[in-house]
Design a protein around this motif. Structure first.
Motif, short mmCIF file in Angstrom:
data_model
loop_
_atom_site.label_atom_id
_atom_site.label_comp_id
_atom_site.label_asym_id
_atom_site.label_seq_id
_atom_site.Cartn_x
_atom_site.Cartn_y
_atom_site.Cartn_z
N PHE A 36 65.44 -1.60 114.81
CA PHE A 36 65.87 -0.20 114.81
C PHE A 36 67.09 0.04 113.93
CE2 PHE A 36 67.55 -2.62 118.39
CZ PHE A 36 68.91 -2.53 118.15
N CYS A 37 67.69 -1.01 113.40
CA CYS A 37 69.06 -0.90 112.87
C CYS A 37 69.10 -0.91 111.35
CB CYS A 37 69.89 -2.04 113.43
SG CYS A 37 71.61 -1.95 112.90
N ARG B 195 71.60 -10.20 111.06
CA ARG B 195 70.39 -10.06 111.86
C ARG B 195 69.50 -8.96 111.28
NH1 ARG B 195 71.26 -13.35 116.29
NH2 ARG B 195 73.45 -13.59 116.78
N GLN C 31 80.25 -6.19 113.77
CA GLN C 31 78.87 -5.80 114.09
C GLN C 31 78.22 -6.84 115.01
OE1 GLN C 31 79.56 -4.64 110.72
NE2 GLN C 31 79.45 -2.58 111.53
N CYS D 212 67.57 -6.51 113.41
CA CYS D 212 67.01 -5.77 114.55
C CYS D 212 66.19 -4.60 114.02
CB CYS D 212 68.13 -5.27 115.45
SG CYS D 212 69.17 -6.62 116.05
N PRO E 225 72.55 -3.49 108.50
CA PRO E 225 72.57 -4.56 107.48
C PRO E 225 72.19 -4.04 106.09
CG PRO E 225 71.47 -5.32 109.46
CD PRO E 225 71.68 -3.84 109.63
N CYS F 16 76.18 -7.70 108.86
CA CYS F 16 75.40 -8.38 109.90
C CYS F 16 74.23 -9.12 109.26
CB CYS F 16 74.88 -7.35 110.90
SG CYS F 16 73.94 -8.08 112.23
#
Ligand code: SF4
Length: 421
Positions: free
Chosen positions: A151-152, A147, A189, A149, A155, A145
């Protein structure tokens, strides 16, 4: 005697695709499936590391299988947990013979190979898979991914987006269709960004959806980032006959979404949803939301409650924020008390259960087309496999058939139906 294997899969649908491909590779290597982990020569655990609970479950399952497998059988840990914690995990798990992240083979081959042996590069995305066991199948369009974000952690351990070629996806879809698959569920994703990493940053999701729709009766898309939900993509999805929109919204409060480093706000999401409903009134919607992200105030929570009421989604999942090491959000202040998160989750869950039940009740008396997944179990366009409810149908409807049924009752998320006259 050929060596036998057992694969245990945890986590999301994307992991199931990886497991299918690992299974396909082991079959191609001459291994045969074991009836149970107790009789396997090779036990593979495909783990999930999405949130703390998932990591805990993965650890418990690994230790459980380490006890159940015959002494002398090999235990291989792969998947997100292996990818994310690699050598630390190997150290913490002496029970495992190998800890292999994505990009390396976990099949040890007919002769066996120790966990420390050098391993060649390996492209899980394009591996063959075994014959389908159901009339639907997940197909992974991309991995990783682009991006960020808040909280994530994905990646950081899955890397940048790598889209498959449309040709390779279509070859897989054609094989699945030849094996009896009538519904393909595309996953990634960040599916709407499919193809942006190929060439000049141009997305290729629309041509992909159209091409897959020409090869199977149903195409379903999971995980669409809302800013990429273009008119063209909406039209392409509606034209497939499966107007199902799984939107990755995560919250409705604009300020909290910015803290999440994500696009949009409740009003924008509502405009898009209304727009789709105007075009296709029978469109079905699903989304997921994070509750208790750092800094989530009472006002943010009220905005989410109001959004859930107004959006009137068929399906929604609410998840407690889980702090992930190394993410942007882990450094944010404003941690929300766990008891308060629990209260907010309960309030949202109760609200959505009522909305989902209402959506199911209004279908009573209508005729819908379903795909029969298993004897007595089917789904219309409104239900994604393994995620949403199901439609109970007469057991004599053939598996793999697209049938018209009359909805006669509803029980929670599930429906009951009889053959339509
Ligand atoms: S789009 Fe999904 S996978 Fe990508 S960073 Fe955001 S939450 Fe993670």
């Amino acid at each position: 005697m050929p060596r036998t294997f057992w694969v245990e899969t945890l986590g999301c649908p994307k992991n199931q695709v990886d497991s299918d491909k690992l299974t396909g590779t082991m079959l191609a290597d001459g291994l045969v499936p074991a009836a149970a982990p107790e009789t396997a020569d090779l036990v593979v655990v495909n783990t999930c590391a999405f949130i703390e609970d998932a990591r805990q479950e993965s650890g418990d399952v690994i230790l459980g299988l380490a006890e159940r497998k015959p002494s002398g059988a090999e235990l291989v840990v792969t998947g997100c947990l292996a990818e994310r914690y690699g050598s630390d995990l190997a150290e913490a798990l002496p029970e495992a013979d190998a800890v292999a992240g994505f990009g390396v083979p976990v099949t040890l081959g007919p002769t066996g190979r120790g966990g420390s042996a050098p391993v060649p590069a390996f492209d899980l995305l394009n591996l063959p898979r075994p014959a389908p066991a159901a009339p639907w199948a997940y197909v992974k369009a991309a991995e990783g991914c682009d991006r960020a974000c808040g909280f994530c952690a994905i990646p950081s351990f899955r890397g940048k987006q790598r889209s498959r070629s449309i040709a390779s996806i279509l070859a897989e879809v054609e094989d699945l269709a030849a094996g009896g698959v009538r519904e393909v569920v595309l996953v990634a994703q960040d599916l709407a960004s499919f193809g942006r990493d190929q060439g000049r940053g141009k997305r290729r999701i629309v041509p992909l959806v159209r091409a897959v729709a020409r090869r199977v009766d149903r195409v379903r898309l999971l995980y669409l980032y809302p800013s990429d939900l273009t008119d063209e993509l909406i039209d392409a999805v509606c034209a497939t006959g499966v107007p199902y929109f799984d939107l990755s919204l995560q919250h409705a409060s604009r300020s909290l979404l910015r803290r999440m480093r994500r696009w949009g706000d409740g009003d924008r999401f509502l405009r898009r949803i209304d727009d789709i409903r105007r075009r296709v009134p029978e469109a079905a919607f699903r989304s997921n939301f994070i509750v208790g992200y750092p800094g989530e105030t009472e006002d943010d929570h009220d905005q989410l409650l109001s959004f859930v009421t107004r959006a009137d989604l068929d399906w929604a999942g609410f998840f407690a924020y889980s702090e992930e090491q190394g993410t942007y959000a882990a450094r944010l202040d404003g941690k929300v008390d766990a008891a308060l998160v629990g209260e907010r989750l309960a309030e949202l869950g109760e609200l959505q259960d009522g909305i989902t039940a209402r959506h199911r009740d209004v279908l009573i008396g209508s005729v819908v087309e379903v795909l029969v997944d298993a004897p007595g179990v089917a789904r219309s366009h409104r239900e994604a496999p393994e995620i949403d409810g199901v439609v109970s149908v007469p057991a004599d409807l053939p598996v793999g058939e697209l049938a018209k049924v009359m909805i006669t009752g509803a029980a929670g998320p599930d429906l009951e139906a009889e053959a339509a006259a």
